[in-house]
Design a protein around this motif. Structure first.
Motif, mmCIF file in Angstrom:
data_model
loop_
_atom_site.group_PDB
_atom_site.id
_atom_site.type_symbol
_atom_site.label_atom_id
_atom_site.label_comp_id
_atom_site.label_asym_id
_atom_site.label_seq_id
_atom_site.Cartn_x
_atom_site.Cartn_y
_atom_site.Cartn_z
ATOM 1 N N ILE A 190 -12.546 -7.613 -44.520
ATOM 2 C CA ILE A 190 -12.556 -6.873 -43.257
ATOM 3 C C ILE A 190 -13.972 -6.435 -42.921
ATOM 4 C CG2 ILE A 190 -11.870 -4.681 -42.175
ATOM 5 C CD1 ILE A 190 -9.137 -5.001 -43.545
ATOM 6 N N ASP A 191 -14.665 -5.884 -43.913
ATOM 7 C CA ASP A 191 -16.047 -5.457 -43.686
ATOM 8 C C ASP A 191 -16.929 -6.641 -43.307
ATOM 9 O OD1 ASP A 191 -15.323 -2.872 -44.317
ATOM 10 O OD2 ASP A 191 -15.912 -3.047 -46.430
ATOM 11 N N SER A 192 -16.728 -7.781 -44.012
ATOM 12 C CA SER A 192 -17.543 -8.967 -43.735
ATOM 13 C C SER A 192 -17.293 -9.497 -42.327
ATOM 14 C CB SER A 192 -17.235 -10.045 -44.775
ATOM 15 O OG SER A 192 -17.930 -11.235 -44.489
ATOM 16 N N ILE A 193 -16.014 -9.556 -41.914
ATOM 17 C CA ILE A 193 -15.671 -10.054 -40.578
ATOM 18 C C ILE A 193 -16.246 -9.127 -39.503
ATOM 19 C CG2 ILE A 193 -13.753 -10.456 -38.980
ATOM 20 C CD1 ILE A 193 -12.121 -11.374 -41.463
ATOM 21 N N MET A 194 -16.163 -7.829 -39.731
ATOM 22 C CA MET A 194 -16.707 -6.866 -38.768
ATOM 23 C C MET A 194 -18.210 -7.085 -38.564
ATOM 24 S SD MET A 194 -14.633 -3.438 -40.000
ATOM 25 C CE MET A 194 -15.629 -2.319 -39.022
ATOM 26 N N LYS A 195 -18.905 -7.323 -39.662
ATOM 27 C CA LYS A 195 -20.354 -7.521 -39.564
ATOM 28 C C LYS A 195 -20.692 -8.826 -38.847
ATOM 29 C CE LYS A 195 -21.461 -4.904 -43.763
ATOM 30 N NZ LYS A 195 -21.907 -5.001 -45.181
ATOM 31 N N ARG A 196 -19.895 -9.886 -39.103
ATOM 32 C CA ARG A 196 -20.197 -11.192 -38.524
ATOM 33 C C ARG A 196 -19.801 -11.302 -37.064
ATOM 34 N NH1 ARG A 196 -17.283 -13.405 -42.851
ATOM 35 N NH2 ARG A 196 -15.955 -14.490 -41.348
ATOM 36 N N THR A 197 -18.722 -10.607 -36.681
ATOM 37 C CA THR A 197 -18.146 -10.837 -35.356
ATOM 38 C C THR A 197 -18.220 -9.655 -34.414
ATOM 39 O OG1 THR A 197 -15.919 -10.101 -35.984
ATOM 40 C CG2 THR A 197 -16.489 -12.413 -36.441
ATOM 41 N N GLY A 198 -18.446 -8.475 -34.961
ATOM 42 C CA GLY A 198 -18.425 -7.282 -34.118
ATOM 43 C C GLY A 198 -17.039 -6.738 -33.880
ATOM 44 N N MET A 199 -16.017 -7.325 -34.489
ATOM 45 C CA MET A 199 -14.649 -6.814 -34.360
ATOM 46 C C MET A 199 -14.538 -5.438 -34.997
ATOM 47 S SD MET A 199 -12.238 -10.045 -35.404
ATOM 48 C CE MET A 199 -12.113 -11.531 -34.413
ATOM 49 N N ASP A 200 -13.528 -4.653 -34.572
ATOM 50 C CA ASP A 200 -13.237 -3.426 -35.295
ATOM 51 C C ASP A 200 -12.340 -3.756 -36.494
ATOM 52 O OD1 ASP A 200 -10.570 -3.652 -34.373
ATOM 53 O OD2 ASP A 200 -10.890 -2.229 -32.735
ATOM 54 N N ALA A 201 -12.060 -2.755 -37.311
ATOM 55 C CA ALA A 201 -11.333 -2.993 -38.564
ATOM 56 C C ALA A 201 -9.924 -3.523 -38.310
ATOM 57 C CB ALA A 201 -11.284 -1.712 -39.386
ATOM 58 N N ASP A 202 -9.239 -2.953 -37.315
ATOM 59 C CA ASP A 202 -7.868 -3.407 -37.042
ATOM 60 C C ASP A 202 -7.835 -4.868 -36.598
ATOM 61 O OD1 ASP A 202 -6.811 -0.965 -37.713
ATOM 62 O OD2 ASP A 202 -6.725 -0.219 -35.645
ATOM 63 N N ALA A 203 -8.781 -5.241 -35.749
ATOM 64 C CA ALA A 203 -8.829 -6.626 -35.267
ATOM 65 C C ALA A 203 -9.161 -7.581 -36.405
ATOM 66 C CB ALA A 203 -9.844 -6.760 -34.147
ATOM 67 N N ALA A 204 -10.058 -7.165 -37.288
ATOM 68 C CA ALA A 204 -10.431 -8.007 -38.429
ATOM 69 C C ALA A 204 -9.241 -8.196 -39.364
ATOM 70 C CB ALA A 204 -11.605 -7.388 -39.175
ATOM 71 N N ARG A 205 -8.482 -7.136 -39.605
ATOM 72 C CA ARG A 205 -7.287 -7.241 -40.451
ATOM 73 C C ARG A 205 -6.240 -8.131 -39.783
ATOM 74 N NH1 ARG A 205 -4.867 -4.317 -44.641
ATOM 75 N NH2 ARG A 205 -2.600 -4.374 -44.654
ATOM 76 N N ASP A 206 -6.059 -7.939 -38.478
ATOM 77 C CA ASP A 206 -5.085 -8.753 -37.753
ATOM 78 C C ASP A 206 -5.443 -10.233 -37.808
ATOM 79 O OD1 ASP A 206 -3.634 -6.524 -37.107
ATOM 80 O OD2 ASP A 206 -4.418 -6.361 -35.060
ATOM 81 N N LEU A 207 -6.745 -10.532 -37.828
ATOM 82 C CA LEU A 207 -7.191 -11.925 -37.912
ATOM 83 C C LEU A 207 -6.685 -12.574 -39.194
ATOM 84 C CD1 LEU A 207 -8.992 -14.161 -36.596
ATOM 85 C CD2 LEU A 207 -10.867 -13.272 -37.990
ATOM 86 N N MET A 208 -6.773 -11.846 -40.297
ATOM 87 C CA MET A 208 -6.309 -12.381 -41.581
ATOM 88 C C MET A 208 -4.791 -12.430 -41.649
ATOM 89 S SD MET A 208 -9.046 -10.894 -44.351
ATOM 90 C CE MET A 208 -9.123 -9.255 -43.670
ATOM 91 N N VAL A 209 -4.141 -11.370 -41.214
ATOM 92 C CA VAL A 209 -2.679 -11.359 -41.216
ATOM 93 C C VAL A 209 -2.140 -12.511 -40.377
ATOM 94 C CG1 VAL A 209 -0.634 -10.070 -40.481
ATOM 95 C CG2 VAL A 209 -2.497 -8.887 -41.666
ATOM 96 N N GLY A 210 -2.830 -12.819 -39.290
ATOM 97 C CA GLY A 210 -2.380 -13.886 -38.402
ATOM 98 C C GLY A 210 -2.428 -15.262 -39.013
ATOM 99 N N VAL A 211 -3.190 -15.430 -40.079
ATOM 100 C CA VAL A 211 -3.226 -16.721 -40.780
ATOM 101 C C VAL A 211 -1.902 -16.963 -41.506
ATOM 102 C CG1 VAL A 211 -4.373 -18.031 -42.625
ATOM 103 C CG2 VAL A 211 -5.740 -16.714 -40.988
ATOM 104 N N ASN A 212 -1.240 -15.903 -41.931
ATOM 105 C CA ASN A 212 0.028 -16.020 -42.641
ATOM 106 C C ASN A 212 1.164 -16.182 -41.626
ATOM 107 O OD1 ASN A 212 -1.540 -15.501 -44.856
ATOM 108 N ND2 ASN A 212 -0.668 -13.488 -45.307
ATOM 109 N N PRO A 213 1.879 -17.294 -41.624
ATOM 110 C CA PRO A 213 2.888 -17.549 -40.598
ATOM 111 C C PRO A 213 3.977 -16.493 -40.505
ATOM 112 C CG PRO A 213 2.377 -19.572 -41.747
ATOM 113 C CD PRO A 213 1.698 -18.474 -42.510
ATOM 114 N N HIS A 214 4.257 -15.803 -41.606
ATOM 115 C CA HIS A 214 5.317 -14.792 -41.543
ATOM 116 C C HIS A 214 4.804 -13.437 -41.067
ATOM 117 C CE1 HIS A 214 3.418 -13.923 -45.236
ATOM 118 N NE2 HIS A 214 4.460 -13.758 -46.020
#
Length: 250
Positions: A190-214
């Motif tokens: 989450i910290d790494s994604i925030m630094k690379r993309t400018g996303m906030d923590a919730d958006a970064a977490r949602d990005l990873m959760v979204g990879v899991n189909p369930h």
């Protein structure tokens, strides 16, 4: 207590998936050696049946000496779980040799050394299981993480090569391939994604959760249950497999 009398080793066993697997094996009767670089972390989760061993999987001498010591203390290793790993994304054009080598030294070289040294005692027994913790990235490309993807593909290749070498003998070699699991690695990412993309923590977490189909993070215990199955009485025909624990990813 199906694993009574068995000695297991789990690298990176002080936290996350490794700790969940170590606890599951111990609850099934095994004596479990957990390894990592931070002895205090290992000692904080040690029990009467989970034994800490400070070991750096990037260092050949550390692996050779550490595994020899735990074999001397608790007998041949019959369950080997090379779990220690680094999960970090970086675009190829921003990847230098230090980043590449550090990833490979842990995710691939560390598994190779752990398996090689464990087999020295395992093959003196009549039963053994090698269960590598790979990733869904070992089976498909993970966007933004080509180095990590390469390391996990290579780990599955190692497992399949060993399965072919030992086919017909009482030792099996399989890989577990989870998608995003609810561990401290997710927090770090989450910290790494925030630094690379400018996303906030919730958006970064949602990005990873979204990879899991369930639509949720996988629990470490869901991975440890798969490891237990591969140690079960009727698991001998499971060999050379890359088992997805990914919420329906195809």
């Amino acid at each position: 207590m199906m694993l009574q009398g068995k000695h297991a080793i789990v690298t990176g066993g002080g936290t996350g998936i490794g700790l969940a697997i170590a606890r599951a094996l111990a609850e099934s009767g095994a004596e479990v050696t957990i390894t990592g670089r931070r002895l205090d972390t290992l000692q904080s989760v040690a029990t009467d049946h989970i034994h800490p061993l400070q070991m750096d999987v990037q260092d050949e001498a550390s692996v050779v000496d550490g595994i020899a010591a735990t074999v001397a203390a608790r007998g041949p290793i019959q369950i080997c779980v090379p779990n220690a790993g680094i999960a970090e994304g970086r675009a190829l054009m921003k990847t230098d040799m230090a980043f590449w080598r550090n990833m490979m030294a842990t995710n691939l070289d560390g598994a190779f050394l752990t398996i090689r040294e464990s087999l020295k005692s395992m093959t003196t027994t009549d039963w053994g299981r090698v269960i590598a913790v790979s990733s869904i990235a070992g089976l498909k490309g993970l966007k933004g993480a080509p180095t990590y993807t390469a390391s996990k593909h290579a780990l599955i290749g190692l497992i399949r090569g060993l399965a072919a070498d030992y086919a017909g003998k009482p030792y099996t070699f399989n890989a577990l391939c989870p998608a995003y699991v609810d561990t401290n690695i997710v927090t770090q990412n989450i910290d790494s994604i925030m630094k690379r993309t400018g996303m906030d923590a919730d958006a970064a977490r949602d990005l990873m959760v979204g990879v899991n189909p369930h639509g949720r993070l996988i629990r470490p215990e869901e991975v440890s249950e798969a490891a237990l199955f591969l140690c079960g009485e009727n698991s001998g025909s499971m060999n050379g497999q890359a088992i997805q624990i990914a919420g329906g990813d195809m």
